[in-house]
Write an enzyme that holds these catalytic residues in place. Sequence first.
Site, PDB file in Angstrom:
ATOM      1  N   GLU A  50       4.953  48.054 -16.739  1.00  0.00           N
ATOM      2  CA  GLU A  50       5.844  48.339 -17.862  1.00  0.00           C
ATOM      3  C   GLU A  50       5.651  49.797 -18.233  1.00  0.00           C
ATOM      4  O   GLU A  50       4.564  50.198 -18.668  1.00  0.00           O
ATOM      5  CB  GLU A  50       5.453  47.480 -19.066  1.00  0.00           C
ATOM      6  CG  GLU A  50       6.306  46.249 -19.233  1.00  0.00           C
ATOM      7  CD  GLU A  50       5.906  45.480 -20.477  1.00  0.00           C
ATOM      8  OE1 GLU A  50       5.927  44.260 -20.412  1.00  0.00           O
ATOM      9  OE2 GLU A  50       5.562  46.112 -21.493  1.00  0.00           O
ATOM     10  N   ASP A  61       5.748  49.381 -32.799  1.00  0.00           N
ATOM     11  CA  ASP A  61       4.454  49.737 -32.214  1.00  0.00           C
ATOM     12  C   ASP A  61       3.426  50.108 -33.259  1.00  0.00           C
ATOM     13  O   ASP A  61       3.736  50.682 -34.301  1.00  0.00           O
ATOM     14  CB  ASP A  61       4.627  50.916 -31.245  1.00  0.00           C
ATOM     15  CG  ASP A  61       5.286  50.481 -29.956  1.00  0.00           C
ATOM     16  OD1 ASP A  61       4.768  49.544 -29.324  1.00  0.00           O
ATOM     17  OD2 ASP A  61       6.332  51.059 -29.591  1.00  0.00           O
TER      18      ASP A  61
END
Lengths: 262, 417
Positions: A50, A61
């Site tokens: 990824e 995040d």
Amino acid sequence: MTHRIDSTFSNLKAKDQAAFVAYMMGGDPDHATSMALMSAMPGAGVDIIELGIPFTDPMADGPVIEDAGIRARASGTKLSTVIDMAREFRAGNDTTPIIVMGYCNPVHAMGYAAFAGAAKEAGIDGAIIVDLPPEEDGELRAAFEKHDLALIRLATPTTDEARLPKVVAGTNGFVYYVSMTGITGAAMSKPGAIKDQVSKVREASGLPVVVGFGVKTPKRAKEIAKDADGVVVGTAIVKALHEDGLDSALMLIRSLADAAHS
Amino acid sequence: MGNQDNIPLPDENGRFGSFGGRYVAETLMPPILELEQAYEDAKADPAFQAEFEDFLEHYVGRPSPLYFAERLTEHASENNPKKGGGAAKIYFKREELNHTGAHKINNCMGQILLAKRMGKTRIIAETGAGQHGVATATVAARFGLECIVYMGAVDIVRQKPNVFRMRLLGAEVRAVHSGTATLKDAMNEALRDWVTNVGDTFYCIGTVAGPHPYPAMVRDFQCVIGRETKEQILEREGRLPDAIVACIGGGSNAMGIFHPFIDDKDVRLIGVEAAGHGIETGMHAASLTGGAPGVLHGNRTYLLQDDEGQINDAHSISAGLDYPGIGPEHAYLHDIGRAEYVSATDDEALEAFQLCGKLEGILPALESSHAIPQTIKVAQELGSDGLVVINISGRGDKDIFTIADALGEHIGAGTEG
């Protein structure tokens, strides 16, 4: 191309193993280091990469990945250079799937069709665009279908049974199950509890289900690998690269991969 | 609530033309769909509407006056570049007289009544200038709800009085150091909190932005400004105004006063963005004037961004306008040409702030001060038969330290430190 993803899962299934999916931020801290990490990942046991696209406002995040994005942008990384990394990687590896992961605006700025074309040309296999839920991803999905790319959807603990069919409809490659409500790198998810969720998502989608968010240790990776088709680790790897360097990051990756495959 | 004024936008996908939508992580999709349903139910419930209106009257202090600013009108007339051109009568919609000193509380009252109805116990909010944070903390205190306000570390320094007010009201103010440490980063952090605590938490967004249903819901709660303005100007002047002027950060005070006039095609609607050091310097916060369409914080709208889709820093002396986006309905009104959007610089706003204090005895918020130069200009263009309304969206007490710094004066609790 989805065939790299499909054959990765079928090869692992033949060995009765779960996939180990490793996240890295493209261009962190610079192109050369990041490229070295990416190239060494398959040898360290990574089944699917990824590759993060940095963005100024990474709302899903935690601070570790946000800071990685800041370092990456400071060294000149942008969506187009992340695509370049994939192309460079493909020159030496034609089997490990690459999923790019990021936020909508850089893709929107490039244009959905142009992004799909560039991703295909560079050898990218799919994308996870965090802030493009099924309600908003129609245009990108159409562009991806045209190029046989996988638009990976996220299922979460808040995705109830009524909504799940909508989330998995039209997706391909695999489904990413976010094991907890929260941001990347938050407190570790609790053991157990995910098995039922994973089965529900697998049944609804007919696709492999990988589990991520809150997975930091080989022990936890091993537990999840028992219940899911794959396990994703991101923050712990990004942190190891930043704090201890490339070799330490690869050692961590190897131990996580071994645990996931055991 | 403003439903009787609503043109049928947004559509069922939360779109105003190509703007708006719900660009959020999957974890937040179920809660925003739940919120949309709860809001639709509340909107249709006369008891909810009655409770909202009762609190607006007795707690917020509505209706706010519509005041004829006679001396500012004379000033505009005397300084008309066209000799003898006169000036339109300038009216102030005095939202700064609301409890907590700005229009923000209209929306907070609506959202927190909704949160209570939904059984949520924890309120989170983002704030730039602190006005929305203070309003949220105030209403949360009134209903005994836990309140956490995210605020950029830079803004905490330049809006100290409001930070202290929030703490006095029992709210926890959490400093946000990431990114530019201003309003957009506070919004990122509030979204991170919400995604982590979706079960018991209600996110009280302060402007007409974010994922659907926020732009429509906040607009509806703020439309009381425009509805009152319409009644009051008809009573005072027997006709609708020629123009309405309001400052725009995210655009909630502007949308609140514009929206009830959207179908009155002869009323010009003029939004004023913050031009900071000047549009040409790149140091500004004018998303429509100097930005391009993109996706941020749950909606597609005009954003300050580079060619690669990275968000550019906004700049304004006014913390409340220091945001790189704008509400999606403004983006739509801009594209269809129903509203006009111009900008005012830091210096123009500072000058207008002082002018308004000296001529009218009213210190407007730095945000609202941005709308004054354009109001004067439009009044001069219209001449003495015209009528202009400006939304004085907040009061300037919170800004005196920033202004003292900008004017090179020292009054004690300066912004450095």
